[in-house]
Design a protein around this motif. Structure first.
Motif, mmCIF file in Angstrom:
data_model
loop_
_atom_site.group_PDB
_atom_site.id
_atom_site.type_symbol
_atom_site.label_atom_id
_atom_site.label_comp_id
_atom_site.label_asym_id
_atom_site.label_seq_id
_atom_site.Cartn_x
_atom_site.Cartn_y
_atom_site.Cartn_z
ATOM 1 N N VAL A 100 25.905 44.265 56.895
ATOM 2 C CA VAL A 100 25.745 45.292 55.854
ATOM 3 C C VAL A 100 24.913 44.753 54.694
ATOM 4 N N ALA A 101 25.197 43.515 54.258
ATOM 5 C CA ALA A 101 24.478 42.929 53.130
ATOM 6 C C ALA A 101 22.986 42.802 53.418
ATOM 7 N N MET A 102 22.648 42.527 54.678
ATOM 8 C CA MET A 102 21.246 42.359 55.058
ATOM 9 C C MET A 102 20.556 43.692 55.323
ATOM 10 N N ASN B 122 16.684 44.375 55.023
ATOM 11 C CA ASN B 122 16.404 45.378 53.989
ATOM 12 C C ASN B 122 17.443 45.235 52.874
ATOM 13 N N LEU B 123 17.009 44.736 51.730
ATOM 14 C CA LEU B 123 17.930 44.465 50.625
ATOM 15 C C LEU B 123 17.914 45.564 49.557
ATOM 16 N N THR B 124 17.290 46.707 49.881
ATOM 17 C CA THR B 124 17.134 47.777 48.898
ATOM 18 C C THR B 124 18.477 48.236 48.342
ATOM 19 N N GLU C 42 18.591 40.384 41.596
ATOM 20 C CA GLU C 42 17.988 39.623 42.694
ATOM 21 C C GLU C 42 18.696 38.282 42.873
ATOM 22 N N ASP C 43 19.052 37.632 41.754
ATOM 23 C CA ASP C 43 19.743 36.350 41.845
ATOM 24 C C ASP C 43 21.123 36.519 42.471
#
Length: 266
Positions: A64-66, A97-99, A107-108
């Motif tokens: 899910v995170a990816m 997909n990190l959208t 982002e960090d």
């Protein structure tokens, strides 16, 4: 073993080898002291808390995170082997997909979370090869205080020393501190250095992992199925009597009965 199962085993082995190669490259780079390695390390924080999840939930959370959940979200086909094979063939071409993650995190924070989940999954998979079960299962044993659960802690620490930062393991270490348990701390020190308990030979890691895969697919590991998979994938080639060698590996695996404790609860 039919051709479909053979193709599935080949696909699993291909994925396993690819992951092992990538892991070696990553660890070699991290140990190089380069600027890139230092930048990466600056984003690393302990991932041990994720071992308190089940292994299935850890992998699902990583997917899910990816941002891969939508890509993999489809109904299981009637033929489960065909679905598994299709999934393994699809994995190398999936694009992260990190959208969605970046919508709720910086982002960090996103990078920190992904690093944690990836390393937790890596070491838990390594535990399957070394201790016949993922670190998440070992964490459940520690939580349930199974017989000799302290030995489970030492086994887990020998695979991933960062597990001492997991709150549940830290609680046990706190008790040792108050008890003045020097024996436990001696063993813990040796486990952190990787000298206790004795690690199993790395050359057989793929064999032991594939034994777990056979069990998942066929419900049990028979010497017949193991011989077939070994002939197919050339996992081990010890001495002149491969059959006896494989029997020895099966016997070693059977001695570790904790891998069968699937339903431990706190």
């Amino acid at each position: 073993m039919n051709w479909q199962r053979e193709n599935l085993m080949k696909a699993i082995m291909g994925t396993l080898n690819s992951n092992n190669d990538e892991a070696r490259e990553i660890f070699n780079e991290l140990q190089s002291g380069s600027d890139a390695a230092n930048r990466f390390l600056s984003k690393v924080s302990s991932w041990a808390v994720w071992y308190s999840l089940s292994f299935q939930d850890l992998v699902l959370l990583l997917v899910v995170a990816m941002g891969l959940a939508d890509e993999l979200d489809r109904e299981l086909e009637d033929d489960v082997d065909e679905f598994r094979l299709s999934l393994l063939e699809k994995l190398p071409v999936l694009e992260v997909n990190l959208t969605k993650l970046n919508e709720s995190m910086t982002e960090d924070e996103t990078a920190e979370l992904l690093i944690q989940l990836i390393f937790a999954a890596h070491f838990s998979m390594f535990a399957i090869a070394q201790r016949n079960r993922p670190l998440n299962d070992m964490m459940a044993e520690i939580r349930a205080e199974v017989d000799d659960y302290e030995k489970v802690i030492f086994e887990a620490v020998s695979i991933d020393p960062t597990i001492v930062t997991n709150p549940e393991v830290a609680d046990v270490i706190t008790r040792w501190t108050l008890q003045g348990n020097d024996r436990a701390f001696d063993n813990l020190s040796r486990a952190i250095k990787g000298s206790y308990p004795r690690r199993r030979a790395d050359y057989a890691n793929n064999l032991r992992t594939m034994m777990q895969m056979i069990e998942e697919i066929e419900s049990e590991v028979s010497i017949k199925s193991l011989v077939s998979v070994n002939e197919l994938l050339e996992l081990v080639s010890e001495g002149d009597d491969i059959y006896s060698s494989l029997q020895k590996h099966m016997h070693t695996r059977r001695k570790d009965t904790r891998r069968l404790n699937r339903d431990l609860t706190s």
